[in-house]
Scaffold this motif. Structure first.
Motif, mmCIF file in Angstrom:
data_model
loop_
_atom_site.group_PDB
_atom_site.id
_atom_site.type_symbol
_atom_site.label_atom_id
_atom_site.label_comp_id
_atom_site.label_asym_id
_atom_site.label_seq_id
_atom_site.Cartn_x
_atom_site.Cartn_y
_atom_site.Cartn_z
ATOM 1 N N TYR A 4 -4.149 -1.889 0.106
ATOM 2 C CA TYR A 4 -3.728 -1.225 -1.131
ATOM 3 C C TYR A 4 -4.843 -0.312 -1.650
ATOM 4 O O TYR A 4 -4.596 0.838 -2.040
ATOM 5 C CB TYR A 4 -3.380 -2.303 -2.152
ATOM 6 N N HIS A 56 0.810 -1.223 0.000
ATOM 7 C CA HIS A 56 0.000 0.000 0.000
ATOM 8 C C HIS A 56 0.841 1.270 0.000
ATOM 9 O O HIS A 56 0.314 2.361 -0.220
ATOM 10 C CB HIS A 56 -0.926 0.006 1.222
ATOM 11 N N THR A 57 2.156 1.147 0.199
ATOM 12 C CA THR A 57 3.011 2.334 0.277
ATOM 13 C C THR A 57 3.569 2.761 -1.076
ATOM 14 O O THR A 57 4.184 3.829 -1.173
ATOM 15 C CB THR A 57 4.189 2.088 1.232
ATOM 16 N N GLY A 112 -5.202 2.803 -4.184
ATOM 17 C CA GLY A 112 -5.185 1.919 -5.335
ATOM 18 C C GLY A 112 -6.563 1.329 -5.592
ATOM 19 O O GLY A 112 -7.548 1.678 -4.926
ATOM 20 N N THR A 126 4.039 4.036 -5.041
ATOM 21 C CA THR A 126 3.493 5.035 -5.959
ATOM 22 C C THR A 126 4.234 4.883 -7.287
ATOM 23 O O THR A 126 5.461 4.825 -7.294
ATOM 24 C CB THR A 126 3.693 6.456 -5.410
ATOM 25 N N PRO A 127 3.493 4.825 -8.406
ATOM 26 C CA PRO A 127 2.042 4.838 -8.539
ATOM 27 C C PRO A 127 1.425 3.498 -8.148
ATOM 28 O O PRO A 127 2.148 2.536 -7.895
ATOM 29 C CB PRO A 127 1.859 5.113 -10.026
ATOM 30 N N LYS A 128 0.080 3.474 -8.131
ATOM 31 C CA LYS A 128 -0.650 2.259 -7.762
ATOM 32 C C LYS A 128 -1.506 1.816 -8.944
ATOM 33 O O LYS A 128 -2.652 2.249 -9.092
ATOM 34 C CB LYS A 128 -1.543 2.516 -6.541
#
Length: 349
Positions: free
Chosen positions: A309, A248-249, A314, A251-253
């Motif tokens: 996420y 979940h950390t 996301g 970038t990008p998602k």
């Protein structure tokens, strides 16, 4: 063993030389990553079924198919494999790709996304291994049952199956023969693929031994008496080596789609390859019980990671295909292709 319209070539990278399957189609690249005890040959039908505008590429991982049999450093989890694929994408100058990972390949795809998020346009997980590895964890957050991973890794491999892989056994007159295992567990019986010999050949391309499949073991006093070693495929999947709890950390998602067969016996909350689950059935003696050694909740763990996420910005969805086992891309091609095309369309052109 190549289908009409599929060709193979070996591509040198700075890490190793990898074998890939491809077609003459042009368009946005869709990169397929196979699972354990298999190879790119399992992806040929989905490659040919892709609609116009997409360029299919299926890779052989190290120690499988016709890619160099470099040893696997299991202490890095699945990172050896993910780094290999990343090197291939760079060598081919593909730019951001649609990534499709099946079983262990799903874990590799997650690792690649975690390490190189800008290189992934969309991610499709097909019956993926849990983000917390295979075996020896409890709860949806993947708590280790034993700090050394006892109950997971190479100690869980059946030696007769390993020997038959090494010997290239093609018959099905043993319960441990690769063909028998394929029919019983890769597919939901009584499914019978028309190209079974191709898939058995794919399985038999698996290199065996400590650096490959299944890997080495470490004795331990903890149940069931073996912990993962530092080499090989199954140890790379062990939860003390492979863990993705911070997806979940990134970038990008890119958008994620999780496709799975409802009757999967390999990746499930009651997996026939999870030693704790087998212990609960009485198949492995000395099981300490569900309070300390419950079966791994593989589906709940994947769902928990993907939910975080999504909560962090996301997107993901989960598509369950009924009456289907571990290989929806072969067992239920119509449903699988529709699900895959749906996520590809979210990645744009």
């Amino acid at each position: 063993m190549l289908f009409n319209g599929i060709s193979a070539r070996r591509v040198p990278t700075h890490r190793l030389t990898m074998n890939i399957l491809e077609t003459d189609r042009v368009g946005d690249p869709v990169v397929f990553i196979h699972g354990n005890v298999s190879s790119s040959l399992f992806w040929q039908r989905p490659m040919l079924d892709l609609p116009a505008g997409y360029r299919p590429i299926a890779v052989d991982l190290r120690g499988f198919g016709d890619t160099d049999p470099e040893p696997v450093d299991a202490t890095r989890g699945l990172s050896d494999y993910a780094d290999d694929v990343a090197a291939l994408l760079n060598t081919l100058d593909l730019g951001p790709v649609h990534l499709v990972g099946w079983s262990m390949g799903g874990g590799i795809a997650l690792q690649l996304l975690r390490d190189h998020p800008a290189s992934v346009r969309t991610l499709t997980l097909v019956n993926p291994v849990s983000p917390f590895g295979f075996g020896a964890t409890r709860g949806e957050n993947g708590e280790l049952i034993d700090p050394n991973g006892a109950g997971s890794g190479a100690g869980g491999a059946n030696p007769e199956f390993v020997k038959m892989l090494a010997d290239g056994v093609t018959a099905d007159d043993s319960p441990f023969a690769p063909r028998t295992i394929m029919h019983a567990f890769y597919f939901k019986p009584p499914f019978e693929p028309t190209d079974a010999d191709v898939y058995v050949t794919s399985m038999l391309s698996t290199r065996t031994g400590d650096p490959h499949y299944p890997g080495d073991t470490t004795p331990t006093d903890a149940w069931p008496g073996a912990a993962p070693g530092t080499q090989g495929v199954l140890n790379a999947l062990a939860p003390n080596h492979f863990r993705i709890d911070d997806l979940h950390t990134i970038t990008p998602k890119p958008p994620i789609r999780w496709i799975r067969g409802a009757a999967d016996q390999i990746v499930s909350d009651g997996s026939m390859f999870d030693l704790a689950y087998l212990g609960s059935l009485g198949a492995i003696p000395g099981w300490p019980g569900a309070e300390t050694h419950p079966p791994q909740p593989m589906l709940a763990q994947t769902r928990a990671v993907l939910t975080r996420y999504a909560e962090a910005g996301g997107t993901y969805d989960e598509i369950v295909i009924d009456d289907c086992g571990h290989t929806p891309h072969l067992e239920k091609p119509t449903e699988f292709n529709a699900a895959l095309e749906g996520i590809l369309s979210k990645g744009g052109h």
